[in-house]
Motif scaffolding. Structure first.
Motif, PDB file in Angstrom:
ATOM      1  N   ASP A 108     -13.095 -21.904  47.022  1.00 37.53           N
ATOM      2  CA  ASP A 108     -11.874 -22.700  46.848  1.00 37.53           C
ATOM      3  C   ASP A 108     -12.242 -23.937  46.043  1.00 37.53           C
ATOM      4  O   ASP A 108     -12.972 -24.801  46.523  1.00 37.53           O
ATOM      5  CB  ASP A 108     -11.311 -23.085  48.218  1.00 37.53           C
ATOM      6  CG  ASP A 108      -9.998 -23.836  48.107  1.00 37.53           C
ATOM      7  OD1 ASP A 108      -9.475 -23.983  46.983  1.00 37.53           O
ATOM      8  OD2 ASP A 108      -9.492 -24.284  49.149  1.00 37.53           O
ATOM      9  N   ILE A 109     -11.737 -24.021  44.808  1.00 30.85           N
ATOM     10  CA  ILE A 109     -12.114 -25.140  43.941  1.00 30.85           C
ATOM     11  C   ILE A 109     -10.939 -26.061  43.625  1.00 30.85           C
ATOM     12  O   ILE A 109     -11.105 -27.050  42.927  1.00 30.85           O
ATOM     13  CB  ILE A 109     -12.729 -24.634  42.613  1.00 30.85           C
ATOM     14  CG1 ILE A 109     -11.734 -23.747  41.868  1.00 30.85           C
ATOM     15  CG2 ILE A 109     -14.033 -23.916  42.858  1.00 30.85           C
ATOM     16  CD1 ILE A 109     -12.129 -23.455  40.443  1.00 30.85           C
ATOM     17  N   ASP A 110      -9.740 -25.756  44.127  1.00 28.66           N
ATOM     18  CA  ASP A 110      -8.562 -26.562  43.760  1.00 28.66           C
ATOM     19  C   ASP A 110      -8.265 -27.677  44.761  1.00 28.66           C
ATOM     20  O   ASP A 110      -7.206 -28.290  44.717  1.00 28.66           O
ATOM     21  CB  ASP A 110      -7.343 -25.672  43.560  1.00 28.66           C
ATOM     22  CG  ASP A 110      -6.843 -25.066  44.855  1.00 28.66           C
ATOM     23  OD1 ASP A 110      -7.520 -25.193  45.880  1.00 28.66           O
ATOM     24  OD2 ASP A 110      -5.769 -24.456  44.838  1.00 28.66           O
ATOM     25  N   GLY A 111      -9.180 -27.922  45.654  1.00 28.80           N
ATOM     26  CA  GLY A 111      -8.960 -28.987  46.641  1.00 28.80           C
ATOM     27  C   GLY A 111      -7.967 -28.553  47.695  1.00 28.80           C
ATOM     28  O   GLY A 111      -8.004 -27.434  48.186  1.00 28.80           O
ATOM     29  N   THR A 112      -7.035 -29.453  48.028  1.00 27.88           N
ATOM     30  CA  THR A 112      -6.080 -29.166  49.103  1.00 27.88           C
ATOM     31  C   THR A 112      -4.748 -28.635  48.580  1.00 27.88           C
ATOM     32  O   THR A 112      -3.820 -28.452  49.361  1.00 27.88           O
ATOM     33  CB  THR A 112      -5.828 -30.447  49.917  1.00 27.88           C
ATOM     34  OG1 THR A 112      -5.329 -31.456  49.036  1.00 27.88           O
ATOM     35  CG2 THR A 112      -7.098 -30.923  50.591  1.00 27.88           C
ATOM     36  N   ARG A 113      -4.638 -28.374  47.286  1.00 26.24           N
ATOM     37  CA  ARG A 113      -3.373 -27.941  46.700  1.00 26.24           C
ATOM     38  C   ARG A 113      -2.830 -26.680  47.390  1.00 26.24           C
ATOM     39  O   ARG A 113      -1.647 -26.610  47.705  1.00 26.24           O
ATOM     40  CB  ARG A 113      -3.542 -27.687  45.205  1.00 26.24           C
ATOM     41  CG  ARG A 113      -2.232 -27.431  44.505  1.00 26.24           C
ATOM     42  CD  ARG A 113      -2.388 -27.433  43.023  1.00 26.24           C
ATOM     43  NE  ARG A 113      -3.500 -26.564  42.623  1.00 26.24           N
ATOM     44  CZ  ARG A 113      -3.614 -26.029  41.442  1.00 26.24           C
ATOM     45  NH1 ARG A 113      -2.715 -26.277  40.525  1.00 26.24           N
ATOM     46  NH2 ARG A 113      -4.641 -25.271  41.138  1.00 26.24           N
ATOM     47  N   SER A 116      -7.269 -25.871  52.124  1.00 22.83           N
ATOM     48  CA  SER A 116      -8.722 -25.845  51.945  1.00 22.83           C
ATOM     49  C   SER A 116      -9.295 -24.653  52.680  1.00 22.83           C
ATOM     50  O   SER A 116      -9.026 -24.461  53.871  1.00 22.83           O
ATOM     51  CB  SER A 116      -9.348 -27.137  52.480  1.00 22.83           C
ATOM     52  OG  SER A 116      -8.960 -28.232  51.677  1.00 22.83           O
ATOM     53  N   LYS A 154     -10.537 -24.309  56.296  1.00 25.59           N
ATOM     54  CA  LYS A 154     -11.543 -25.264  56.738  1.00 25.59           C
ATOM     55  C   LYS A 154     -10.956 -26.084  57.870  1.00 25.59           C
ATOM     56  O   LYS A 154      -9.781 -26.455  57.850  1.00 25.59           O
ATOM     57  CB  LYS A 154     -11.928 -26.207  55.589  1.00 25.59           C
ATOM     58  CG  LYS A 154     -12.814 -25.593  54.561  1.00 25.59           C
ATOM     59  CD  LYS A 154     -13.211 -26.633  53.526  1.00 25.59           C
ATOM     60  CE  LYS A 154     -14.097 -26.036  52.463  1.00 25.59           C
ATOM     61  NZ  LYS A 154     -14.424 -27.023  51.431  1.00 25.59           N
ATOM     62  N   LYS A 156     -10.231 -29.329  59.916  1.00 27.46           N
ATOM     63  CA  LYS A 156     -10.134 -30.757  59.579  1.00 27.46           C
ATOM     64  C   LYS A 156     -11.128 -31.530  60.416  1.00 27.46           C
ATOM     65  O   LYS A 156     -11.296 -31.281  61.590  1.00 27.46           O
ATOM     66  CB  LYS A 156      -8.708 -31.249  59.823  1.00 27.46           C
ATOM     67  CG  LYS A 156      -7.723 -30.617  58.893  1.00 27.46           C
ATOM     68  CD  LYS A 156      -6.332 -31.161  59.119  1.00 27.46           C
ATOM     69  CE  LYS A 156      -5.366 -30.485  58.174  1.00 27.46           C
ATOM     70  NZ  LYS A 156      -4.003 -30.938  58.348  1.00 27.46           N
TER      71      LYS A 156
END
Length: 157
Positions: A108-113, A116, A154, A156
């Protein structure tokens, strides 16, 4: 004496020419083709990435690593990554040395868009049965595999 030696030399010369001619022609009956190149194969890795609710996840980076061995070391060569589509599908196509192992990594490379997600990977063991269309020359055939990922969110912190 000169006549005898000249006639003997002429006879020996003809005999040697005949033997060499027969040897030369016999070496030509096996025609071989020189081949220059490198063993290679085509790989197609397809699949889908979904989350725990079975919903597709777009923009996940898929990296294919090709296993190799040489110089008493083993490791992987990295193929340029691809991203999943809005429907979570991906296709990774490349041409590489034939191998007996591949590692496919979903990151996952787009962050939280899109939320995650944890990184996941799977190893593929390949055998000679996986290579289809081997022509008996440098081309070892094509490999097509399907890999699906079910990524976990992921936690939190």
């Amino acid at each position: 004496m000169k006549k005898i030696s000249a006639s003997i030399l002429k006879s020996v010369n003809c005999l040697l020419t005949g033997i060499l001619m027969l040897l030369g022609f016999s070496s030509c009956d096996q025609v071989s083709t020189d081949m220059y190149g490198t063993p290679h194969a085509n790989f197609t890795i397809k699949g889908k990435v979904v989350n725990e609710e079975n919903m597709p996840i777009p923009d996940i980076e898929i990296t294919c690593l090709v296993g190799h061995q040489g110089d008493n070391k083993s490791g992987f060569d990295t193929i340029p990554p691809v991203s999943t589509s809005p429907t979570g599908t991906f296709t990774c196509q490349f041409e590489e040395f034939p191998t007996d192992k591949l590692r496919i990594i979903a990151t996952d490379i787009d962050g939280t868009r899109n939320g995650s997600y944890e990184k996941d990977s799977t190893d593929l063991a390949l055998s000679s049965d996986d290579y289809k269309g081997n022509k008996g020359d440098w081309f070892n055939g094509s490999v097509e595999k399907e890999i699906n990922f079910n990524l976990k969110r992921k936690e939190k912190r």
